[in-house]
Design an enzyme around this catalytic site. Structure first.
Site, mmCIF file in Angstrom:
data_model
loop_
_atom_site.group_PDB
_atom_site.id
_atom_site.type_symbol
_atom_site.label_atom_id
_atom_site.label_comp_id
_atom_site.label_asym_id
_atom_site.label_seq_id
_atom_site.Cartn_x
_atom_site.Cartn_y
_atom_site.Cartn_z
ATOM 1 N N VAL A 28 0.836 -1.202 0.000
ATOM 2 C CA VAL A 28 0.000 0.000 0.000
ATOM 3 C C VAL A 28 0.871 1.253 0.000
ATOM 4 C CG1 VAL A 28 -1.792 1.287 1.211
ATOM 5 C CG2 VAL A 28 -1.892 -1.201 1.122
ATOM 6 N N TYR A 29 1.915 1.262 0.811
ATOM 7 C CA TYR A 29 2.785 2.435 0.871
ATOM 8 C C TYR A 29 3.425 2.697 -0.489
ATOM 9 C CZ TYR A 29 6.288 5.744 2.411
ATOM 10 O OH TYR A 29 7.050 6.880 2.541
ATOM 11 N N ALA A 30 4.025 1.676 -1.084
ATOM 12 C CA ALA A 30 4.652 1.859 -2.394
ATOM 13 C C ALA A 30 3.618 2.248 -3.446
ATOM 14 C CB ALA A 30 5.379 0.581 -2.810
#
Length: 258
Positions: A151-153
């Site tokens: 999700v972060y990437a």
């Protein structure tokens, strides 16, 4: 009248470095973060600069709306969408509340603040929007064991694509859109996640900001302060466009039954 910049996530790290550099460059500032006491300390450290403090939580619709109202109502020369949260986890392990917070801060907030600031910038025929992403935006093909942070990437990849597309949409208007993609930066960002990266050589927040502003002067829509060979990025972008142009309404032969 001095130029005016609004910086989100200004209480520490890259956001604070942006605020300090822009103050040295003669900007008045609107600084945004959750922690009012840190914002007030930053404002006090810049006595020669007119600074407005806005305490707002960009993980909430209310916080986003508060800052969007400021963006729409003030003659901003620059908007710096820097706020972030360090939720580095595999998606299966990421609590729903943290996933929601991450998407709000890194996707919803920049989109809505940019939407709010654009009418004024377009009417004035000038303005710069700077989005802070990261080199993880290009890490999709990496093994999950190496980078378990889908999700972060993904939010960073969204930021890069949105910035590039908006940069093209606004060509010729006098409004510029730029995204900066640092690698690992020496801030408290990772410490909040309980990650000790003190043994790793890291870029300073000041160098990230200097790289971003230099990239804008060079006409780059995407700057990568830690990548010496600019050709690597140009190859990535050329390959993306080649794949986009290589599509056809016919099913590719490898997907057809033999």
């Amino acid at each position: 009248m001095p130029p005016l910049a609004l910086v989100t996530g200004a209480s520490s790290g890259i956001g604070r470095a942006f605020a300090e550099r822009l103050a040295r460059d003669g900007y008045d500032l609107i600084i945004v973060a959750r922690r009012r006491e840190r914002l007030e300390a930053l404002a006090a450290s810049l006595p020669a600069t007119e600074v407005q403090v806005v305490a707002a939580d960009l993980s909430t619709d209310e916080g986003i709306d508060t800052v969007a109202e400021v963006c729409a109502g003030r003659p901003l020369t620059m908007l710096v969408n820097n706020a972030g949260v360090a939720h580095y986890m595999a998606l299966a392990e990421l609590p729903a509340a943290k996933a929601r917070e991450l998407v709000h801060v890194k996707v919803v907030a920049p989109a809505m603040l940019t939407r709010a600031v654009l009418p004024g910038m377009l009417a004035r025929g000038a303005g710069t929007i700077v989005n802070v992403a990261g080199m993880l935006a290009f890490s999709g093909p990496a093994p999950a064991s190496q980078l378990p942070r889908a999700v972060y990437a993904g939010t960073l990849a969204h930021t890069v694509t949105m910035s590039q597309t908006l940069h093209s949409e606004l060509a010729g208007t006098g409004v510029n859109v730029h995204v900066v993609c640092p690698g690992i930066v020496a801030t408290e960002f990772h410490e909040v996640q309980g990650m000790d990266l003190s043994a790793i050589d890291r870029m300073s927040a000041r160098d990230v900001v200097d790289g971003a502003l230099a990239g804008i002067e060079l006409g780059e829509s995407v700057s990568t302060p830690g990548v010496e060979d600019r050709g690597l990025l140009e190859n990535v972008f050329a390959a993306q466009l080649a794949a986009f142009a290589g599509q056809s309404p016919r099913l590719a032969s490898r997907y057809r039954a033999s």
